[in-house]
Design a protein around this motif. Structure first.
Motif: not given
Length: 367
Positions: A220-231, A261-272
């Protein structure tokens, strides 16, 4: 301080989840997210998962038969009176075929007898014996017979043959049909003849839902969080223990740390870091009727704190989520321990599909 050992039992969900939500999990677990919102009528009419898969497989096969099944090439050898493909010179001369006006040849035959079509026919036969609806069973057997009359044998192809028969860009029409056939063998009809004891129906259905839930969340997250989302989305990533001194044999016995699962957004400084669990989020002790399971908390604590101070700024304030399926239970609690926010969350599979999707989409947005 003593730690109370808690026996982990799977959540009993079989038969309590609406079929529409089983279908939702199935779509994402099988990389079929594009079909979300489709086939609503068939989903609502199906009393259980095998019936749903049987209906959809029959629909997909009927659609392909109307548009002609895909064909492939099969390497064949024959003795003919004319040249076709390449001449097998050794066989031709060894059998003195030229003297009788014949020649041994090897050629690629354009045929409907392909691994994917054999696989689909085998799935139709299999699911016909699994569904309780007599009309649906007859429909699947009839379609299997139609494939047979077109020249598709009823023998299920090997895994190697299926691996070699890859879906290309022009095979989009086959995607739904092939994926549903795989679901028949992987989920609807799991192998019960391995080991000494067959699984009882309830345990088998629980295992199906367990597999669906774990894989569906990651996809789900692989589909929903595309490259454009920053994740960025990673599934099945391993963390390394940060140690300096160890015995020579420790690597052979040290437990692995593999996240779901690991969700990462480097620009936001977040890893879940998300860990899916297929047990109840709560247990009980001699002192409290309702308590979060300590073992899972310790596990997430180890995931987060063991990666600190290794030169990756995302590790130092990483967040953790323990994600559990549930029925008619909504839990969303959190705590921050030594700079790491740990969230305890349930996905209520009895809710509307839109509500489930909204909850999952909101996870990366919450701080």
């Amino acid at each position: 301080m003593s730690i109370v050992a808690i026996a982990e039992e799977p959540v009993r969900l079989a038969g309590r989840i609406p079929v529409r939500n089983l279908w939702l999990l199935l779509l994402y677990a099988s990389d079929l997210g594009r079909y979300v919102g489709q086939f609503t009528g068939m989903v609502e009419e199906s009393p259980n998962l095998p019936s749903l898969i049987g209906r959809l497989l029959a629909f997909a096969v009927e659609r392909r038969l109307r548009r002609n099944l895909s064909r492939g090439y099969m390497r064949k050898e024959a003795i003919l009176s004319r040249i076709r493909g390449r001449i097998d010179i050794r066989k031709t001369y060894a059998r003195d075929l030229l003297s009788v006006g014949r020649v041994a040849v090897r050629f690629d035959d354009h045929t409907i007898d392909t691994p994917r079509n054999r696989f689909v026919r085998a799935a139709l036969d299999a699911v016909a014996g699994r569904v309780s609806d007599a009309d649906l069973s007859h429909r699947c057997r009839r379609l299997a017979g139609d494939l047979g009359r077109l020249g598709v044998p009823g023998v299920r192809p090997s895994r190697a043959a299926m691996s070699a028969d890859r879906l290309g860009r022009n095979d989009a029409e086959d995607l739904l049909m092939i994926t549903l056939a795989r679901i028949v063998f992987d989920l609807v009809l799991p192998l019960e003849n391995e080991g000494d004891h067959a699984l009882v129906q309830l345990d088998r259905d629980e295992m199906i839902i367990w597999k669906l839930f774990e894989k569906a969340i990651g996809n789900f997250y692989a589909v929903e969080l595309g490259a454009a989302s920053g994740w960025r989305v990673q599934q099945g990533r391993r963390f390394q223990w940060q140690y300096k001194d160890a015995s020579s044999g420790i690597d052979m016995v040290l437990p692995n740390m593999q996240t779901d699962i690991i969700l990462e957004n480097p620009s936001a400084g977040r890893r879940i870091v998300i860990d899916t669990k297929f047990t109840s989020i709560f247990s009980s002790t001699a002192y409290r009727d309702t308590v979060l399971k300590s073992g899972y908390l310790y596990q997430m604590y180890a995931y987060l704190r063991s990666q600190e101070n290794i030169g990756d700024p995302l590790c130092d304030n990483a967040e953790g989520i323990l994600l559990h399926p549930a029925i008619d239970v909504d839990v969303d609690e959190y705590i921050t321990i030594q700079g790491h926010r740990i969230r305890f969350l349930t996905v209520n599979l009895a809710r509307q599909s839109s509500e489930i999707l909204a909850l999952l989409r909101a996870v990366p947005a919450l701080n």
